[in-house]
Design an enzyme around this catalytic site. Structure first.
Site, PDB file in Angstrom:
ATOM      1  N   LYS A 153     -12.623  16.130 -11.026  1.00  0.00           N
ATOM      2  CA  LYS A 153     -13.041  16.029  -9.617  1.00  0.00           C
ATOM      3  C   LYS A 153     -14.096  14.928  -9.454  1.00  0.00           C
ATOM      4  O   LYS A 153     -14.960  14.787 -10.320  1.00  0.00           O
ATOM      5  CB  LYS A 153     -13.631  17.393  -9.222  1.00  0.00           C
ATOM      6  CG  LYS A 153     -14.000  17.531  -7.772  1.00  0.00           C
ATOM      7  CD  LYS A 153     -14.615  18.892  -7.501  1.00  0.00           C
ATOM      8  CE  LYS A 153     -16.099  18.917  -7.804  1.00  0.00           C
ATOM      9  NZ  LYS A 153     -16.837  20.060  -7.277  1.00  0.00           N
ATOM     10  N   LYS A 172     -20.912  13.792  -7.745  1.00  0.00           N
ATOM     11  CA  LYS A 172     -22.123  12.956  -7.838  1.00  0.00           C
ATOM     12  C   LYS A 172     -22.874  13.212  -9.141  1.00  0.00           C
ATOM     13  O   LYS A 172     -23.732  12.437  -9.530  1.00  0.00           O
ATOM     14  CB  LYS A 172     -23.029  13.211  -6.632  1.00  0.00           C
ATOM     15  CG  LYS A 172     -23.386  14.675  -6.423  1.00  0.00           C
ATOM     16  CD  LYS A 172     -23.439  15.036  -4.956  1.00  0.00           C
ATOM     17  CE  LYS A 172     -23.243  16.524  -4.749  1.00  0.00           C
ATOM     18  NZ  LYS A 172     -22.929  16.909  -3.394  1.00  0.00           N
ATOM     19  N   LYS A 218     -20.526  25.310 -14.783  1.00  0.00           N
ATOM     20  CA  LYS A 218     -21.946  24.934 -14.690  1.00  0.00           C
ATOM     21  C   LYS A 218     -22.757  25.561 -15.814  1.00  0.00           C
ATOM     22  O   LYS A 218     -23.725  24.968 -16.291  1.00  0.00           O
ATOM     23  CB  LYS A 218     -22.524  25.329 -13.327  1.00  0.00           C
ATOM     24  CG  LYS A 218     -22.087  24.390 -12.211  1.00  0.00           C
ATOM     25  CD  LYS A 218     -23.077  24.372 -11.067  1.00  0.00           C
ATOM     26  CE  LYS A 218     -22.686  23.333 -10.040  1.00  0.00           C
ATOM     27  NZ  LYS A 218     -23.539  23.341  -8.851  1.00  0.00           N
TER      28      LYS A 218
HETATM   29  P1  TYM Z   1     -20.816  21.070  -2.246  1.00  0.00           P
HETATM   30  O1  TYM Z   1     -22.162  20.797  -1.699  1.00  0.00           O
HETATM   31  O2  TYM Z   1     -20.589  20.868  -3.708  1.00  0.00           O
HETATM   32  O3  TYM Z   1     -19.740  20.209  -1.488  1.00  0.00           O
HETATM   33  C1  TYM Z   1     -19.698  20.146  -0.064  1.00  0.00           C
HETATM   34  C2  TYM Z   1     -18.252  20.091   0.399  1.00  0.00           C
HETATM   35  O4  TYM Z   1     -17.587  18.973  -0.186  1.00  0.00           O
HETATM   36  C3  TYM Z   1     -16.392  19.400  -0.823  1.00  0.00           C
HETATM   37  N1  TYM Z   1     -16.154  18.558  -2.003  1.00  0.00           N
HETATM   38  C4  TYM Z   1     -15.002  17.930  -2.266  1.00  0.00           C
HETATM   39  N2  TYM Z   1     -13.835  17.895  -1.584  1.00  0.00           N
HETATM   40  C5  TYM Z   1     -12.833  17.145  -2.101  1.00  0.00           C
HETATM   41  N3  TYM Z   1     -12.949  16.436  -3.255  1.00  0.00           N
HETATM   42  C6  TYM Z   1     -14.091  16.439  -3.978  1.00  0.00           C
HETATM   43  N4  TYM Z   1     -14.200  15.717  -5.085  1.00  0.00           N
HETATM   44  C7  TYM Z   1     -15.194  17.223  -3.474  1.00  0.00           C
HETATM   45  N5  TYM Z   1     -16.465  17.442  -3.916  1.00  0.00           N
HETATM   46  C8  TYM Z   1     -17.032  18.267  -3.003  1.00  0.00           C
HETATM   47  C9  TYM Z   1     -16.649  20.855  -1.214  1.00  0.00           C
HETATM   48  O5  TYM Z   1     -15.441  21.564  -1.365  1.00  0.00           O
HETATM   49  C10 TYM Z   1     -17.465  21.343  -0.033  1.00  0.00           C
HETATM   50  O6  TYM Z   1     -16.650  21.777   1.011  1.00  0.00           O
HETATM   51  N6  TYM Z   1     -21.022  26.049  -2.367  1.00  0.00           N
HETATM   52  C11 TYM Z   1     -20.798  24.886  -1.539  1.00  0.00           C
HETATM   53  C12 TYM Z   1     -21.796  24.759  -0.400  1.00  0.00           C
HETATM   54  C13 TYM Z   1     -21.900  25.997   0.432  1.00  0.00           C
HETATM   55  C14 TYM Z   1     -20.937  26.429   1.388  1.00  0.00           C
HETATM   56  C15 TYM Z   1     -21.502  27.635   1.963  1.00  0.00           C
HETATM   57  C16 TYM Z   1     -19.693  25.951   1.820  1.00  0.00           C
HETATM   58  C17 TYM Z   1     -22.934  26.853   0.445  1.00  0.00           C
HETATM   59  N7  TYM Z   1     -22.713  27.848   1.369  1.00  0.00           N
HETATM   60  C18 TYM Z   1     -20.828  28.321   2.943  1.00  0.00           C
HETATM   61  C19 TYM Z   1     -19.018  26.674   2.820  1.00  0.00           C
HETATM   62  C20 TYM Z   1     -19.580  27.837   3.369  1.00  0.00           C
HETATM   63  C21 TYM Z   1     -20.924  23.643  -2.393  1.00  0.00           C
HETATM   64  O7  TYM Z   1     -21.552  23.656  -3.421  1.00  0.00           O
HETATM   65  O8  TYM Z   1     -20.359  22.539  -1.836  1.00  0.00           O
END
Ligand code: TYM
Length: 336
Positions: free
Chosen positions: A202, A205, A120
């Site tokens: 990956k 969005k 990032k």
């Molecule tokens: P975020 O918002 O980017 O994504 C949410 C969830 O979706 C999963 N994910 C994917 N899984 C498979 N293939 C993909 N292409 C893909 N893109 C996204 C992510 O692994 C995630 O589980 N930091 C986290 C949000 C967060 C969080 C937390 C998660 C904040 N606090 C505490 C767990 C516990 C994030 O940015 O996910």
């Protein structure tokens, strides 16, 4: 575990999702599908991680709409606000407060090694802010406040989860048993859904090419069109292979949606062309997502319902979060 077991006896689950625009099929297969599947067996807490979203610049009106829309999507997935605690992260101030505490038990070096930070900061070179760097301590706070046994996430969040575990162990070693050390809960298929246009990346969005990702809220025709355009190879054989990342990704998606094993998928499409296969994947995904979109379209217009639910969810979450936060503060030596 029996469905009617009292909540206290159930293992705990916590996870969050950022409200950053359209949620994708990657979010769904990597995490959200498990959130729903876990609801009956576990005591679940799920949040819209809005504080995390401002590590990159957000337009205020758009951010507000996206927070509402992401919360509505949790309901549209079928999560039950009676069974699970559903809330918006910024409504529970203990998240930001515990994050500060934990940042004093986190090393600069360990945060510097986070691949998401490296990616990032390269992508947003004009805004490498401290929040982007310390993001994993906020995520650790999100998790540790609720003492979960499991955290359902996609594979890309594994490194962040490991740091949360390390912080918990470090804190517990100094102050005794304050935090539960959680286990990641990563699906066997769908843990890393790849871009439909560049299957070495990956699905995300933030990808500028809208054909590379499928939104949970895309309509049927759009979903099928995007799968028809998915990048494959010239072999014309539906089988999983490291040398066939496009087809392997489509097989993983089809497998995650239908519950069929890779071998079953390969057998089903033995002798068939990529055209037939891509159409079948598109249709299966569209069938799975259609009821979610229909429910979302109904719920998103009911502002009063959404407000009632996120307010009561935050109250319920804060009762748990406050206890853990005060315990940690007391252990460190603050006057309460
Ligand atoms: P975020 O918002 O980017 O994504 C949410 C969830 O979706 C999963 N994910 C994917 N899984 C498979 N293939 C993909 N292409 C893909 N893109 C996204 C992510 O692994 C995630 O589980 N930091 C986290 C949000 C967060 C969080 C937390 C998660 C904040 N606090 C505490 C767990 C516990 C994030 O940015 O996910």
């Amino acid at each position: 575990m029996c469905e009617n077991a009292p909540v206290e006896n159930k293992k705990k689950v916590l996870s969050c999702i950022q409200p950053s625009g359209m949620l994708t099929l990657g979010n769904y297969l990597g995490a959200l599908k498990n959130w729903v599947a876990m609801e009956n067996e576990f005591d679940c807490t799920y949040a819209v991680a809005d504080l995390h979203a401002i590590t990159v610049r957000q337009e205020p009106a758009k951010l507000r709409a996206q927070i509402h829309s992401t919360f509505a999507l949790l309901l549209a997935l079928g999560l039950d606000p009676e069974k699970s605690t559903l809330f918006i992260q910024s409504h529970v101030p203990e998240h930001a407060a515990l994050s500060w505490l934990l940042s004093c038990y986190t090393q600069f070096g360990e945060l510097s090694r986070m691949t998401q930070f490296k990616d990032k900061s390269a992508k947003h070179a004009d805004n490498v802010n401290v929040g982007l760097f310390s993001y994993p301590t906020l995520m650790a706070a999100d998790i540790l406040l609720y003492k979960p046994d499991f955290v359902p996430v996609g594979a890309d969040q594994k490194q962040h989860l490991e740091i949360a575990r390390d912080i918990a162990v470090r804190f517990n070693n100094i102050y005794g048993d304050v935090f539960t050390v959680p286990e990641p809960y990563i699906p066997k298929t769908g843990a890393r859904v790849m871009s439909l246009q560049d299957p070495t990346k990956k699905m995300s969005k933030s990808d500028e090419n809208a054909n590379s990702w499928v939104a949970i809220l895309d309509d049927r025709d759009t979903i099928i069109r995007k799968f028809k355009r998915a990048v494959t190879d010239s072999e014309a054989c539906v089988r999983v292979s490291e040398t066939k990342p496009g087809i392997s990704n489509l097989i993983a998606i089809y497998s995650a949606v239908t519950g069929k094993s890779f071998e079953e998928v390969e057998r089903e499409f033995d002798g068939k062309g990529y055209g037939d296969f891509k159409l079948a994947v598109g249709e299966a995904v569209a069938d799975e997502l259609a009821p979610i979109k229909a429910e979302y379209d109904r719920i998103i217009t009911d502002k009063k319902l959404l407000e009632d639910l996120y307010k009561s969810g935050a109250e319920r979450a804060e009762r748990v979060a406050r206890k853990t936060y005060l315990k940690a503060m007391k252990k460190v030596g603050f006057v309460l």
